[in-house]
Design a protein around this motif. Structure first.
Motif, PDB file in Angstrom:
ATOM      1  N   TYR A   9      49.578 111.257  99.262  1.00  0.00           N
ATOM      2  CA  TYR A   9      49.569 112.652  98.773  1.00  0.00           C
ATOM      3  C   TYR A   9      48.340 113.412  98.783  1.00  0.00           C
ATOM      4  O   TYR A   9      48.390 114.605  98.637  1.00  0.00           O
ATOM      5  CB  TYR A   9      50.100 112.505  97.482  1.00  0.00           C
ATOM      6  CG  TYR A   9      51.548 111.800  97.008  1.00  0.00           C
ATOM      7  CD1 TYR A   9      52.275 111.930  98.168  1.00  0.00           C
ATOM      8  CD2 TYR A   9      51.779 111.049  96.050  1.00  0.00           C
ATOM      9  CE1 TYR A   9      53.905 111.386  98.095  1.00  0.00           C
ATOM     10  CE2 TYR A   9      53.122 110.538  95.812  1.00  0.00           C
ATOM     11  CZ  TYR A   9      53.850 110.662  96.790  1.00  0.00           C
ATOM     12  OH  TYR A   9      55.077 109.986  96.747  1.00  0.00           O
ATOM     13  N   LEU A  10      47.232 112.786  99.141  1.00  0.00           N
ATOM     14  CA  LEU A  10      46.068 113.714  99.437  1.00  0.00           C
ATOM     15  C   LEU A  10      45.412 113.308 100.901  1.00  0.00           C
ATOM     16  O   LEU A  10      45.484 112.227 101.018  1.00  0.00           O
ATOM     17  CB  LEU A  10      45.017 113.167  98.535  1.00  0.00           C
ATOM     18  CG  LEU A  10      45.418 113.798  97.032  1.00  0.00           C
ATOM     19  CD1 LEU A  10      44.369 113.306  96.015  1.00  0.00           C
ATOM     20  CD2 LEU A  10      45.569 115.176  96.949  1.00  0.00           C
ATOM     21  N   GLN A  11      44.912 114.467 101.572  1.00  0.00           N
ATOM     22  CA  GLN A  11      44.130 114.234 102.703  1.00  0.00           C
ATOM     23  C   GLN A  11      42.977 114.817 102.774  1.00  0.00           C
ATOM     24  O   GLN A  11      42.757 115.983 102.262  1.00  0.00           O
ATOM     25  CB  GLN A  11      45.159 114.877 103.775  1.00  0.00           C
ATOM     26  CG  GLN A  11      44.678 114.864 105.173  1.00  0.00           C
ATOM     27  CD  GLN A  11      45.791 115.340 106.258  1.00  0.00           C
ATOM     28  OE1 GLN A  11      46.937 115.136 106.040  1.00  0.00           O
ATOM     29  NE2 GLN A  11      45.389 116.062 107.090  1.00  0.00           N
ATOM     30  N   LYS A  12      41.924 114.339 103.492  1.00  0.00           N
ATOM     31  CA  LYS A  12      40.536 114.710 103.489  1.00  0.00           C
ATOM     32  C   LYS A  12      40.676 116.129 104.345  1.00  0.00           C
ATOM     33  O   LYS A  12      41.223 116.097 105.325  1.00  0.00           O
ATOM     34  CB  LYS A  12      39.731 113.562 104.210  1.00  0.00           C
ATOM     35  CG  LYS A  12      38.375 114.267 104.410  1.00  0.00           C
ATOM     36  CD  LYS A  12      37.589 113.831 103.176  1.00  0.00           C
ATOM     37  CE  LYS A  12      35.955 114.043 103.458  1.00  0.00           C
ATOM     38  NZ  LYS A  12      35.481 115.365 103.566  1.00  0.00           N
ATOM     39  N   SER A  13      39.998 116.974 103.841  1.00  0.00           N
ATOM     40  CA  SER A  13      39.733 118.323 104.814  1.00  0.00           C
ATOM     41  C   SER A  13      38.500 118.800 104.909  1.00  0.00           C
ATOM     42  O   SER A  13      37.745 118.325 103.891  1.00  0.00           O
ATOM     43  CB  SER A  13      40.387 119.488 103.988  1.00  0.00           C
ATOM     44  OG  SER A  13      40.377 120.642 104.621  1.00  0.00           O
ATOM     45  N   ASN A  14      37.923 119.596 106.143  1.00  0.00           N
ATOM     46  CA  ASN A  14      36.698 119.969 106.170  1.00  0.00           C
ATOM     47  C   ASN A  14      36.726 121.416 106.196  1.00  0.00           C
ATOM     48  O   ASN A  14      35.795 122.174 106.703  1.00  0.00           O
ATOM     49  CB  ASN A  14      35.901 119.554 107.513  1.00  0.00           C
ATOM     50  CG  ASN A  14      35.696 118.066 107.249  1.00  0.00           C
ATOM     51  OD1 ASN A  14      35.275 117.401 106.372  1.00  0.00           O
ATOM     52  ND2 ASN A  14      35.846 117.245 108.155  1.00  0.00           N
ATOM     53  N   SER A  15      37.743 122.052 105.623  1.00  0.00           N
ATOM     54  CA  SER A  15      37.812 123.644 105.514  1.00  0.00           C
ATOM     55  C   SER A  15      36.556 124.082 104.567  1.00  0.00           C
ATOM     56  O   SER A  15      36.312 123.538 103.586  1.00  0.00           O
ATOM     57  CB  SER A  15      39.197 123.725 104.704  1.00  0.00           C
ATOM     58  OG  SER A  15      39.098 125.383 104.654  1.00  0.00           O
ATOM     59  N   ASP A  16      36.285 125.436 105.166  1.00  0.00           N
ATOM     60  CA  ASP A  16      35.316 126.041 104.421  1.00  0.00           C
ATOM     61  C   ASP A  16      35.773 126.499 103.183  1.00  0.00           C
ATOM     62  O   ASP A  16      34.773 127.151 101.974  1.00  0.00           O
ATOM     63  CB  ASP A  16      34.821 127.200 105.326  1.00  0.00           C
ATOM     64  CG  ASP A  16      34.049 127.011 106.620  1.00  0.00           C
ATOM     65  OD1 ASP A  16      33.594 125.753 106.696  1.00  0.00           O
ATOM     66  OD2 ASP A  16      34.141 127.827 107.611  1.00  0.00           O
ATOM     67  N   ALA A  17      37.043 126.552 102.737  1.00  0.00           N
ATOM     68  CA  ALA A  17      37.544 126.953 101.477  1.00  0.00           C
ATOM     69  C   ALA A  17      37.010 125.994 100.422  1.00  0.00           C
ATOM     70  O   ALA A  17      36.995 126.654  99.238  1.00  0.00           O
ATOM     71  CB  ALA A  17      39.043 126.806 101.552  1.00  0.00           C
ATOM     72  N   ALA A  73      46.439 122.569  96.706  1.00  0.00           N
ATOM     73  CA  ALA A  73      47.731 122.419  96.674  1.00  0.00           C
ATOM     74  C   ALA A  73      48.631 123.074  97.743  1.00  0.00           C
ATOM     75  O   ALA A  73      48.475 124.424  97.810  1.00  0.00           O
ATOM     76  CB  ALA A  73      48.398 123.001  95.242  1.00  0.00           C
ATOM     77  N   ASP A  74      49.165 122.393  98.515  1.00  0.00           N
ATOM     78  CA  ASP A  74      49.944 122.863  99.746  1.00  0.00           C
ATOM     79  C   ASP A  74      51.158 123.318  99.509  1.00  0.00           C
ATOM     80  O   ASP A  74      51.848 122.463  99.193  1.00  0.00           O
ATOM     81  CB  ASP A  74      49.797 122.005 100.995  1.00  0.00           C
ATOM     82  CG  ASP A  74      50.257 122.581 102.176  1.00  0.00           C
ATOM     83  OD1 ASP A  74      50.731 123.607 102.329  1.00  0.00           O
ATOM     84  OD2 ASP A  74      50.186 121.796 103.221  1.00  0.00           O
ATOM     85  N   PRO A  75      51.673 124.728  99.494  1.00  0.00           N
ATOM     86  CA  PRO A  75      52.786 125.149  98.894  1.00  0.00           C
ATOM     87  C   PRO A  75      53.715 125.010 100.037  1.00  0.00           C
ATOM     88  O   PRO A  75      55.072 125.328  99.629  1.00  0.00           O
ATOM     89  CB  PRO A  75      52.614 126.615  98.660  1.00  0.00           C
ATOM     90  CG  PRO A  75      51.546 126.985  99.729  1.00  0.00           C
ATOM     91  CD  PRO A  75      50.693 125.737  99.905  1.00  0.00           C
ATOM     92  N   SER A  76      53.459 124.721 101.246  1.00  0.00           N
ATOM     93  CA  SER A  76      54.404 124.698 102.474  1.00  0.00           C
ATOM     94  C   SER A  76      55.254 123.222 102.315  1.00  0.00           C
ATOM     95  O   SER A  76      54.795 122.280 101.921  1.00  0.00           O
ATOM     96  CB  SER A  76      53.958 124.711 103.660  1.00  0.00           C
ATOM     97  OG  SER A  76      53.004 123.635 103.975  1.00  0.00           O
ATOM     98  N   LEU A  77      56.527 123.149 102.832  1.00  0.00           N
ATOM     99  CA  LEU A  77      57.286 121.964 102.919  1.00  0.00           C
ATOM    100  C   LEU A  77      56.693 120.925 104.009  1.00  0.00           C
ATOM    101  O   LEU A  77      56.291 121.492 105.059  1.00  0.00           O
ATOM    102  CB  LEU A  77      58.717 122.222 102.982  1.00  0.00           C
ATOM    103  CG  LEU A  77      59.469 122.824 101.774  1.00  0.00           C
ATOM    104  CD1 LEU A  77      60.735 123.196 102.242  1.00  0.00           C
ATOM    105  CD2 LEU A  77      59.529 122.043 100.617  1.00  0.00           C
ATOM    106  N   LYS A  78      56.649 119.575 103.641  1.00  0.00           N
ATOM    107  CA  LYS A  78      56.206 118.684 104.660  1.00  0.00           C
ATOM    108  C   LYS A  78      57.439 117.735 105.013  1.00  0.00           C
ATOM    109  O   LYS A  78      58.045 117.446 104.166  1.00  0.00           O
ATOM    110  CB  LYS A  78      54.994 118.052 104.310  1.00  0.00           C
ATOM    111  CG  LYS A  78      53.763 118.820 104.149  1.00  0.00           C
ATOM    112  CD  LYS A  78      53.075 119.247 105.374  1.00  0.00           C
ATOM    113  CE  LYS A  78      51.858 120.012 105.297  1.00  0.00           C
ATOM    114  NZ  LYS A  78      52.010 121.425 105.191  1.00  0.00           N
TER     115      LYS A  78
END
Ligand code: ZN
Length: 78
Positions: A9-17, A73-78
């Protein structure tokens, strides 16, 4: 520290956000869990809402409240 149980349910991200900080009352850019850089306190905030006001909590030092995205929190459906 934010906790979770299931890795899927969690994924690593390197986003500048995750590198930007926001002061009290600023508009929340992404829904998710935010961490105060001054004390480590965490909050859940919704996109478009204001971050808590200056009197949300106090620091022992004069370090300002700065909220930084910890979990998006990703609001899009996966
Ligand atoms: Zn704090």
């Amino acid at each position: 520290m934010a906790y979770y149980k299931y890795d899927q349910y969690l994924q690593k991200s390197n986003s500048d956000a995750y590198d930007l900080t926001y002061g009290p009352g600023a508009t929340v850019p992404h829904s998710g869990i935010y961490r105060c850089q001054g004390c480590g306190r965490e909050i859940a905030s919704n996109k478009g809402d204001p971050f808590p006001p200056q009197n949300h909590h106090q620091h022992a030092t004069s370090q300002p409240i700065k909220w930084r995205l910890a979990v998006y929190a990703d609001p899009s459906l996966k």
